[in-house]
Design an enzyme around this catalytic site. Structure first.
Site, PDB file in Angstrom:
ATOM      1  N   ASP A 158      29.543  71.904  25.559  1.00  0.00           N
ATOM      2  CA  ASP A 158      29.761  73.219  24.941  1.00  0.00           C
ATOM      3  C   ASP A 158      31.101  73.784  25.398  1.00  0.00           C
ATOM      4  O   ASP A 158      31.166  74.694  26.226  1.00  0.00           O
ATOM      5  CB  ASP A 158      28.609  74.164  25.287  1.00  0.00           C
ATOM      6  N   LYS A 209      25.966  65.357  23.833  1.00  0.00           N
ATOM      7  CA  LYS A 209      25.623  66.119  22.633  1.00  0.00           C
ATOM      8  C   LYS A 209      26.835  66.925  22.177  1.00  0.00           C
ATOM      9  O   LYS A 209      27.412  67.675  22.957  1.00  0.00           O
ATOM     10  CB  LYS A 209      24.450  67.066  22.902  1.00  0.00           C
ATOM     11  N   LEU A 247      24.039  69.080  14.663  1.00  0.00           N
ATOM     12  CA  LEU A 247      24.524  69.999  13.631  1.00  0.00           C
ATOM     13  C   LEU A 247      23.390  70.666  12.863  1.00  0.00           C
ATOM     14  O   LEU A 247      23.648  71.541  12.033  1.00  0.00           O
ATOM     15  CB  LEU A 247      25.470  69.270  12.672  1.00  0.00           C
ATOM     16  N   LYS A 248      22.162  70.253  13.110  1.00  0.00           N
ATOM     17  CA  LYS A 248      20.977  70.917  12.539  1.00  0.00           C
ATOM     18  C   LYS A 248      21.122  71.158  11.031  1.00  0.00           C
ATOM     19  O   LYS A 248      21.019  72.283  10.544  1.00  0.00           O
ATOM     20  CB  LYS A 248      20.712  72.240  13.258  1.00  0.00           C
ATOM     21  N   ASP A 307      19.742  72.218   4.234  1.00  0.00           N
ATOM     22  CA  ASP A 307      20.359  72.440   2.925  1.00  0.00           C
ATOM     23  C   ASP A 307      19.451  71.856   1.852  1.00  0.00           C
ATOM     24  O   ASP A 307      18.350  71.386   2.155  1.00  0.00           O
ATOM     25  CB  ASP A 307      21.749  71.791   2.907  1.00  0.00           C
ATOM     26  N   THR A 363      22.251  67.367  -0.472  1.00  0.00           N
ATOM     27  CA  THR A 363      23.336  67.685   0.455  1.00  0.00           C
ATOM     28  C   THR A 363      22.987  67.260   1.871  1.00  0.00           C
ATOM     29  O   THR A 363      23.822  66.686   2.589  1.00  0.00           O
ATOM     30  CB  THR A 363      23.642  69.189   0.410  1.00  0.00           C
ATOM     31  N   GLN A 418      18.536  80.209  27.339  1.00  0.00           N
ATOM     32  CA  GLN A 418      17.319  79.498  26.964  1.00  0.00           C
ATOM     33  C   GLN A 418      16.120  80.239  27.543  1.00  0.00           C
ATOM     34  O   GLN A 418      16.047  80.478  28.742  1.00  0.00           O
ATOM     35  CB  GLN A 418      17.344  78.054  27.516  1.00  0.00           C
ATOM     36  N   GLY A 448      23.016  71.239  29.988  1.00  0.00           N
ATOM     37  CA  GLY A 448      24.383  71.676  29.746  1.00  0.00           C
ATOM     38  C   GLY A 448      25.109  72.116  30.984  1.00  0.00           C
ATOM     39  O   GLY A 448      25.598  71.304  31.774  1.00  0.00           O
ATOM     40  N   ARG A 449      25.184  73.429  31.181  1.00  0.00           N
ATOM     41  CA  ARG A 449      26.011  73.998  32.240  1.00  0.00           C
ATOM     42  C   ARG A 449      25.707  73.515  33.654  1.00  0.00           C
ATOM     43  O   ARG A 449      26.635  73.405  34.465  1.00  0.00           O
ATOM     44  CB  ARG A 449      25.951  75.524  32.150  1.00  0.00           C
TER      45      ARG A 449
END
Length: 245
Positions: A22, A44, A72-73, A76, A80, A201, A221-222
């Site tokens: 991130d 990720k 990218l979730k 649509d 698409t 979170q 992540g962090r």
């Protein structure tokens, strides 16, 4: 960790850890990546980094030996979403995701788009309920189910559509493994080693607790990216997970 052969030039790790990149600065992200070993984790790449730096950034990570979860979730219309998932497969990513709330036709179209890729197709995962969401957030959307019940309903739809698994909270993992079986992959964000801050979170768990709950891949992540020694932090997490296995 044991480095095994891959059908591509990317390294494969047996670690369940996926590190969330991130960053809003490409050089900072690559400087971090160059400190860690692809045998210790996957990476990720989410909306911010992909929008800023595009497919070429993913290729740079792959060239360093990392498997990539392209987060990218997609959500649509079916056609698409299917084309987007196929584009991710063309890029050679290890995992890609869609929103289960896009519905059965969308998820089925996405799965069918990966058939031509055979064994080289990425894992296709659906997002159920974002880990930042609580019951009050769902109520604002007109959903009266609890986050756990709503996530289970979406996970059942995901499995029915033939996808590989879901993104879910660690608290849901025990139930999901019982209901959907061992082969249905569970990917869980909000995983933080003991002593880490919760950040944004809401529903969190330690790596050891997540492993015991049945989580297959845990996104961290962090606690890793902001570590003074990220390589050592990863090795410590993996060692702890191996002891807990």
């Amino acid at each position: 960790m044991t480095l095994t052969a891959s059908s591509s030039s990317r390294a494969v790790t047996n670690s369940p850890v996926v590190v969330a990149l991130d960053y809003h600065n490409r050089d900072a992200a690559l400087a971090f990546v160059d400190k860690i070993d692809p045998r210790d984790c996957r990476l990720k790449v989410g909306k911010e980094m992909f929008t800023l730096f595009g497919p070429q950034f993913v290729r740079e990570l792959q060239q360093r030996g990392f498997d990539i979860f392209l987060d990218l979730k997609f959500h649509d219309i079916p056609n698409t979403a299917a084309h987007a998932v196929a584009a991710a497969a063309d890029l050679g990513v290890w995992m890609v995701n869609v929103h289960a709330s896009g519905g059965a036709r969308m998820m089925t179209a996405a799965r069918e788009a990966l058939v031509p890729f055979g064994k080289d197709a990425p894992l296709l995962i659906a997002v159920t309920v974002l880990t930042s969401m609580e019951a009050s957030d769902l109520a604002d959307l007109g959903v009266t189910l609890s986050p756990a019940d709503y996530a289970e309903r979406l996970a059942a739809l995901t499995q029915k559509c033939g996808l590989d698994g879901v993104v879910c909270s660690a608290q849901e993992a025990v139930r999901f493994k019982q209901v959907f079986g061992q082969e249905f992959k569970l990917v869980t964000p909000g995983i933080r080693p003991q002593g880490s801050e919760a950040g944004d979170q809401r529903r969190i768990m330690t790596p050891e607790q997540a492993l015991a709950a049945g989580v297959d891949y845990m996104v961290i992540g962090r606690p890793v990216t902001q570590s003074v020694d990220p390589a050592q932090t990863l090795k410590a997490i993996n060692a702890s997970l191996q002891r807990s296995a």
